[in-house]
Design an enzyme around this catalytic site. Structure first.
Site, mmCIF file in Angstrom:
data_model
loop_
_atom_site.group_PDB
_atom_site.id
_atom_site.type_symbol
_atom_site.label_atom_id
_atom_site.label_comp_id
_atom_site.label_asym_id
_atom_site.label_seq_id
_atom_site.Cartn_x
_atom_site.Cartn_y
_atom_site.Cartn_z
ATOM 1 N N ASP A 1 0.815 -1.228 0.000
ATOM 2 C CA ASP A 1 0.000 0.000 0.000
ATOM 3 C C ASP A 1 0.845 1.273 0.000
ATOM 4 O O ASP A 1 0.316 2.369 0.232
ATOM 5 C CB ASP A 1 -0.919 -0.002 1.237
ATOM 6 C CG ASP A 1 -2.029 -1.029 1.115
ATOM 7 O OD1 ASP A 1 -2.884 -0.856 0.230
ATOM 8 O OD2 ASP A 1 -2.036 -2.005 1.878
ATOM 9 N N GLU B 1 0.075 9.520 1.435
ATOM 10 C CA GLU B 1 -0.568 10.472 2.340
ATOM 11 C C GLU B 1 -0.658 9.924 3.765
ATOM 12 O O GLU B 1 -0.704 10.709 4.726
ATOM 13 C CB GLU B 1 -1.992 10.764 1.849
ATOM 14 C CG GLU B 1 -2.760 11.690 2.764
ATOM 15 C CD GLU B 1 -4.152 11.979 2.244
ATOM 16 O OE1 GLU B 1 -4.389 13.129 1.889
ATOM 17 O OE2 GLU B 1 -4.985 11.051 2.183
ATOM 18 N N HIS C 1 -11.272 6.164 6.051
ATOM 19 C CA HIS C 1 -10.568 7.341 6.550
ATOM 20 C C HIS C 1 -11.509 8.531 6.545
ATOM 21 O O HIS C 1 -12.421 8.599 5.720
ATOM 22 C CB HIS C 1 -9.380 7.684 5.641
ATOM 23 C CG HIS C 1 -8.185 6.785 5.800
ATOM 24 N ND1 HIS C 1 -7.626 6.085 4.766
ATOM 25 C CD2 HIS C 1 -7.428 6.510 6.889
ATOM 26 C CE1 HIS C 1 -6.575 5.412 5.210
ATOM 27 N NE2 HIS C 1 -6.439 5.653 6.495
ATOM 28 N N CYS D 1 -4.957 10.258 -1.280
ATOM 29 C CA CYS D 1 -4.003 9.303 -0.684
ATOM 30 C C CYS D 1 -2.715 9.182 -1.474
ATOM 31 O O CYS D 1 -1.707 8.751 -0.947
ATOM 32 C CB CYS D 1 -4.591 7.901 -0.611
ATOM 33 S SG CYS D 1 -6.346 7.783 -0.563
HETATM 34 C C1 CIR Z 1 -5.268 0.992 2.985
HETATM 35 O O1 CIR Z 1 -6.256 0.324 3.307
HETATM 36 O O2 CIR Z 1 -4.502 1.457 3.815
HETATM 37 C C2 CIR Z 1 -4.996 1.223 1.512
HETATM 38 N N1 CIR Z 1 -5.399 0.085 0.772
HETATM 39 C C3 CIR Z 1 -5.733 2.443 1.043
HETATM 40 C C4 CIR Z 1 -5.269 3.682 1.697
HETATM 41 C C5 CIR Z 1 -6.031 4.875 1.263
HETATM 42 N N2 CIR Z 1 -5.522 6.027 1.883
HETATM 43 C C6 CIR Z 1 -6.241 7.089 2.199
HETATM 44 O O3 CIR Z 1 -7.447 7.094 2.069
HETATM 45 N N3 CIR Z 1 -5.577 8.125 2.708
#
Ligand code: CIR
Length: 270
Positions: free
Chosen positions: A69, A74, A171, A258
């Site tokens: 990931d 971010e 988030h 992100c």
């Molecule tokens: C996660 O679940 O951490 C990643 N697959 C997606 C992260 C997305 N990030 C965000 O919304 N800031």
């Protein structure tokens, strides 16, 4: 804190990271198929170009196969004009990403502050506005982390507020974004949460909740491809939009915000 017009959307630089092939193993709440590394990298190039066209100097860090990931830069850090804060992602598989982003921050910032041991904060839970910073509690950001982070922001002169992210939202910023100029884009649930009372809120049209995650970058708002009603709502609110594909990111719950750390910095560190 006093209103700093543009704090949340006037940027000069961004840091991104190329998606690894291991993104196929990225975290997700609902499985809708694995993202493809090559397809994601093509989308990522479009994303980087959109940031550049919006006026940013973009650093593209190399892919990290050990962290599926890690293109979602971010989450392990938060940048202000005068300091960067290294966070502690709330999920075990992403924790090492914080150390991996540190060198890129050190190239740009004189002041780097670490979230103290104990709590957890994902940058995806932090919404910067021009007059305060909201920190959402979530499955990734706990009370201890949020309060420690708030104390760091306060010490730097920024006001911050801790909010409860509505259930079912990964988030805080999965469900809202700053549009700048005093406006926020939010899903209906988030708009009715009370967090934004007294502010102008553009509500995401029904059926397009994913499009609540947009980014205002200087004079444009980047909007994910495939959400025409949201695009119209943002344009009718007076903003210029640029459509960017995020189909691969979406498969692992990722969105536009992100994929970069955005900040205003006059000159690179000497
Ligand atoms: C996660 O679940 O951490 C990643 N697959 C997606 C992260 C997305 N990030 C965000 O919304 N800031």
């Amino acid at each position: 804190m006093p209103l700093q017009t543009g704090l949340s959307f006037r940027f000069t630089h961004a840091i991104t990271r190329t998606p690894a092939d291991s993104v196929a193993n990225g975290l997700r709440a609902v499985d809708s198929g694995d993202p493809s590394g090559p397809a994601f990298r093509l989308e990522h190039e479009r994303y980087v170009s959109a940031l550049q066209e919006a006026g940013l100097e973009v650093t593209v860090l190399p892919a990290l196969e050990g962290y599926p990931d890690s293109c979602f830069v971010e989450d392990p850090a938060f940048c202000l004009p005068d300091a960067a804060i290294v966070l502690r992602p709330g999920t075990q598989s992403r924790r090492g990403e914080a150390e991996e982003i540190r060198a890129a921050l050190e190239d740009r910032f004189d002041v780097i502050i670490d979230l103290p041991e104990g709590g957890f904060v994902d940058g995806g839970d932090v919404l910067m506005l021009d007059d305060e910073i909201l920190i959402g509690l979530s499955a990734r950001t706990d009370r201890r982390g949020a309060e420690d982070f708030k104390a760091i922001l306060n010490a730097l002169g920024y006001e911050a507020r801790v909010c409860e992210t509505p259930d079912g939202v990964l988030h805080f910023k999965t469900a809202c974004s700053t549009l700048g100029d005093g406006a926020i884009l939010a899903t209906r649930v988030m708009a009715e949460s009370g967090f934004f009372d007294g502010r102008k809120v553009v509500v995401v049209p029904d059926g397009e909740d994913y499009a609540a995650n947009v980014i205002r970058v200087n004079d444009v708002v980047l909007v994910p491809e495939g959400y025409p009603k949201t695009d119209v709502a943002i344009r009718e609110a007076g903003f210029r939009t640029v459509i960017v594909p995020t189909h691969e990111a979406r498969k692992v719950d990722g969105g536009l915000s992100c994929l970069s750390l955005r900040f205003a910095a006059a000159e690179p560190k000497a």
